[in-house]
Design a protein around this motif. Structure first.
Motif, mmCIF file in Angstrom:
data_model
loop_
_atom_site.group_PDB
_atom_site.id
_atom_site.type_symbol
_atom_site.label_atom_id
_atom_site.label_comp_id
_atom_site.label_asym_id
_atom_site.label_seq_id
_atom_site.Cartn_x
_atom_site.Cartn_y
_atom_site.Cartn_z
ATOM 1 N N GLU A 117 0.830 -1.307 -0.281
ATOM 2 C CA GLU A 117 0.075 0.203 -0.136
ATOM 3 C C GLU A 117 1.066 1.178 -0.111
ATOM 4 O O GLU A 117 0.686 2.600 -0.462
ATOM 5 N N LYS A 118 2.014 0.785 0.633
ATOM 6 C CA LYS A 118 2.958 2.166 0.864
ATOM 7 C C LYS A 118 3.293 2.888 -0.360
ATOM 8 O O LYS A 118 3.647 3.800 -0.740
ATOM 9 N N LYS A 119 4.253 1.590 -1.242
ATOM 10 C CA LYS A 119 4.543 1.602 -2.352
ATOM 11 C C LYS A 119 3.407 2.619 -3.788
ATOM 12 O O LYS A 119 3.518 3.243 -3.646
ATOM 13 N N LYS A 120 1.727 1.531 -3.361
ATOM 14 C CA LYS A 120 1.308 2.657 -4.621
ATOM 15 C C LYS A 120 0.645 4.412 -4.226
ATOM 16 O O LYS A 120 0.215 4.725 -5.225
ATOM 17 N N LEU A 121 1.246 4.429 -3.000
ATOM 18 C CA LEU A 121 0.994 5.273 -2.433
ATOM 19 C C LEU A 121 2.092 5.965 -2.765
ATOM 20 O O LEU A 121 1.427 7.559 -3.171
ATOM 21 N N GLN A 122 3.070 5.725 -3.138
ATOM 22 C CA GLN A 122 3.543 6.870 -3.013
ATOM 23 C C GLN A 122 4.372 7.229 -4.449
ATOM 24 O O GLN A 122 4.579 8.099 -4.978
ATOM 25 N N LYS A 123 3.612 6.309 -5.349
ATOM 26 C CA LYS A 123 3.422 7.009 -6.476
ATOM 27 C C LYS A 123 2.281 7.741 -7.162
ATOM 28 O O LYS A 123 3.206 8.341 -8.451
ATOM 29 N N ARG A 124 1.420 7.379 -6.451
ATOM 30 C CA ARG A 124 0.060 8.114 -6.353
ATOM 31 C C ARG A 124 1.253 9.708 -6.335
ATOM 32 O O ARG A 124 0.549 10.613 -6.674
ATOM 33 N N ILE A 125 0.939 9.841 -4.707
ATOM 34 C CA ILE A 125 1.771 11.316 -4.396
ATOM 35 C C ILE A 125 2.913 12.347 -4.813
ATOM 36 O O ILE A 125 3.156 13.178 -4.820
ATOM 37 N N ALA A 126 3.877 11.734 -5.852
ATOM 38 C CA ALA A 126 4.857 11.850 -6.611
ATOM 39 C C ALA A 126 3.551 13.179 -7.742
ATOM 40 O O ALA A 126 4.637 13.808 -7.585
ATOM 41 N N ALA A 127 3.004 12.554 -7.832
ATOM 42 C CA ALA A 127 1.864 13.725 -8.377
ATOM 43 C C ALA A 127 2.113 14.415 -7.848
ATOM 44 O O ALA A 127 1.700 15.876 -9.004
ATOM 45 N N PHE A 128 2.337 15.153 -6.789
ATOM 46 C CA PHE A 128 1.428 15.963 -5.394
ATOM 47 C C PHE A 128 2.470 17.112 -5.836
ATOM 48 O O PHE A 128 2.605 17.708 -5.426
#
Length: 130
Positions: A117-128
């Motif tokens: 979950e943390k890895k997926k979140l890290q990829k998503r949050i990179a857009a911010f």
């Protein structure tokens, strides 16, 4: 990086004028995981100072920094506006655009880390990242 991160965590923990034992536990756990002594951690707790020069961190370090801040905010089961404001201020200093904290908030668990979950979140949050 770790001393800056602990400084931010301590400032957040102190924002409600009460450092909860769960907050302290997380601060010590993170500090010790990065080979800081109890004395070094205690010094940061006693004299945290300001969070500076975090914009120089790598994208991964920025994510870890913000992740731990949100985790600490949730750990005592009491979230006050000052804490949310502080997290948003740190996110901005890290170079994240508005909304990063709220994007992460529902996924960050207060006392456990689920690696995938943390890895997926890290990829998503990179857009911010600005």
């Amino acid at each position: 990086m770790i001393k800056k991160q602990l400084t931010a965590l301590v400032n957040l923990a102190k924002s409600d004028n009460n450092i909860d034992k769960r907050e302290l536990s997380l601060i010590y756990r993170i500090g010790e995981a990065h080979q800081l002594s109890r004395e070094e951690i205690d010094e940061i707790i006693d004299h945290p100072g300001k969070v500076e020069k975090v914009d120089e961190l790598s994208a991964e370090e920025k994510f870890e920094f913000l992740y731990s801040i949100i985790q600490l905010m949730k750990i005592d089961d009491e979230i006050i506006n000052k804490e949310v404001d502080y997290c948003n201020m740190i996110a901005d200093k890290l170079g994240y655009s508005y909304g990063a904290v709220m994007e992460m908030y529902p996924i960050v668990h207060k006392n456990l880390v689920i690696a995938h979950e943390k890895k997926k979140l890290q990829k998503r949050i990179a857009a911010f990242l600005k």
